[in-house]
Design a protein around this motif. Structure first.
Motif, PDB file in Angstrom:
ATOM      1  N   THR A   8      -0.474  57.029  11.320  1.00 28.99           N
ATOM      2  CA  THR A   8      -0.896  57.279  12.700  1.00 28.99           C
ATOM      3  C   THR A   8      -0.016  56.470  13.639  1.00 28.99           C
ATOM      4  O   THR A   8       0.299  55.316  13.360  1.00 28.99           O
ATOM      5  N   PHE A  10      -0.050  54.531  16.886  1.00 26.96           N
ATOM      6  CA  PHE A  10      -0.989  53.918  17.823  1.00 26.96           C
ATOM      7  C   PHE A  10      -0.197  53.522  19.053  1.00 26.96           C
ATOM      8  O   PHE A  10       0.544  52.538  19.058  1.00 26.96           O
ATOM      9  N   GLU A  23       4.422  61.735  23.562  1.00 26.24           N
ATOM     10  CA  GLU A  23       3.762  62.837  22.863  1.00 26.24           C
ATOM     11  C   GLU A  23       4.601  64.112  22.910  1.00 26.24           C
ATOM     12  O   GLU A  23       4.690  64.844  21.925  1.00 26.24           O
ATOM     13  N   PRO A  34      -0.731  61.968  13.543  1.00 25.07           N
ATOM     14  CA  PRO A  34      -1.780  61.760  14.542  1.00 25.07           C
ATOM     15  C   PRO A  34      -1.389  60.649  15.519  1.00 25.07           C
ATOM     16  O   PRO A  34      -0.708  59.693  15.131  1.00 25.07           O
ATOM     17  N   LYS A  36      -3.059  58.034  18.435  1.00 24.86           N
ATOM     18  CA  LYS A  36      -4.200  57.413  19.119  1.00 24.86           C
ATOM     19  C   LYS A  36      -3.621  56.591  20.250  1.00 24.86           C
ATOM     20  O   LYS A  36      -2.533  56.020  20.113  1.00 24.86           O
ATOM     21  N   ARG A  37      -4.350  56.518  21.367  1.00 27.91           N
ATOM     22  CA  ARG A  37      -3.822  55.789  22.519  1.00 27.91           C
ATOM     23  C   ARG A  37      -4.841  54.797  23.060  1.00 27.91           C
ATOM     24  O   ARG A  37      -6.019  55.096  23.173  1.00 27.91           O
ATOM     25  N   ALA A  38      -4.323  53.628  23.426  1.00 27.93           N
ATOM     26  CA  ALA A  38      -5.082  52.626  24.174  1.00 27.93           C
ATOM     27  C   ALA A  38      -4.321  52.366  25.464  1.00 27.93           C
ATOM     28  O   ALA A  38      -3.093  52.490  25.505  1.00 27.93           O
ATOM     29  N   MET A  47     -10.269  49.023  19.585  1.00 19.92           N
ATOM     30  CA  MET A  47     -10.094  50.213  18.749  1.00 19.92           C
ATOM     31  C   MET A  47      -9.762  49.825  17.307  1.00 19.92           C
ATOM     32  O   MET A  47     -10.261  50.441  16.364  1.00 19.92           O
ATOM     33  N   VAL A  52     -11.319  52.728  14.896  1.00 19.53           N
ATOM     34  CA  VAL A  52     -10.885  53.975  15.533  1.00 19.53           C
ATOM     35  C   VAL A  52      -9.480  54.350  15.053  1.00 19.53           C
ATOM     36  O   VAL A  52      -9.152  55.523  14.903  1.00 19.53           O
ATOM     37  N   VAL A  53      -8.671  53.325  14.805  1.00 18.80           N
ATOM     38  CA  VAL A  53      -7.321  53.522  14.263  1.00 18.80           C
ATOM     39  C   VAL A  53      -7.342  52.953  12.852  1.00 18.80           C
ATOM     40  O   VAL A  53      -7.548  51.764  12.655  1.00 18.80           O
ATOM     41  N   SER A  54      -7.132  53.820  11.874  1.00 20.26           N
ATOM     42  CA  SER A  54      -7.185  53.351  10.495  1.00 20.26           C
ATOM     43  C   SER A  54      -5.770  53.237   9.924  1.00 20.26           C
ATOM     44  O   SER A  54      -4.845  53.894  10.387  1.00 20.26           O
ATOM     45  N   PHE A  57      -0.867  52.663  10.080  1.00 19.84           N
ATOM     46  CA  PHE A  57      -0.499  53.008  11.449  1.00 19.84           C
ATOM     47  C   PHE A  57       0.735  52.218  11.845  1.00 19.84           C
ATOM     48  O   PHE A  57       1.045  51.182  11.264  1.00 19.84           O
TER      49      PHE A  57
END
Length: 139
Positions: A8, A10, A23, A34, A36-38, A47, A52-54, A57
């Motif tokens: 992932t 992140f 993106e 995948p 994920k965004r912070a 997160m 939330v982020v596994s 990453f």
């Protein structure tokens, strides 16, 4: 090798335009990992702690953000036993020598300046894709 889990991305970035550019570049290069965004370091740590982020990453980190900037985030990340080994690439507007030094002292895998990456941004994305394909990360 069949048990390798997809990595992932992140993205820790407060600027919506920069996040969309990342993106969009991933899509153009047909990279379907995948994302994920912070929006800042505080949210990113929450997160991570909340799962939330596994793993596995890779973090793509901006430095100049509100609440908790990227350098403060790096300090917290490296102090946390669970996340200390996280792979982090910095993508920021800062060319400040102290930011570069601080980042590498906190074991980032690379430091990229956004406006310098501009035309070569696709190369940065390709580098991430190649990195994910050849590096084995703990899950």
């Amino acid at each position: 090798m069949d048990d390798m889990k997809e990595v992932t991305l992140f993205l820790i970035e407060d600027d919506d335009i920069d996040a969309m550019a990342v993106e969009r570049s991933l899509k153009k290069q047909k990279i379907a990992n995948p994302v994920k965004r912070a929006y800042d370091g505080v949210q990113a740590l929450e997160m991570l702690r909340d799962g939330v982020v596994s793993k596995p990453f890779t973090i793509l980190l901006d430095i100049q953000m509100p609440r908790m900037n990227g350098l403060e985030f790096l300090t917290e990340l490296r102090a946390n036993e669970t996340f200390a080994d996280s792979v982090v690439f910095v993508l920021t507007t800062s060319k400040a020598e102290q930011d570069i030094i601080h980042s590498y002292q906190h074991h980032v895998a690379g430091y990229f300046v956004k406006n310098e990456a501009g035309a070569n941004f696709r190369d940065c994305i390709n580098m991430l894709d190649s990195y994910w394909k050849i590096v084995h990360a703990p899950i």
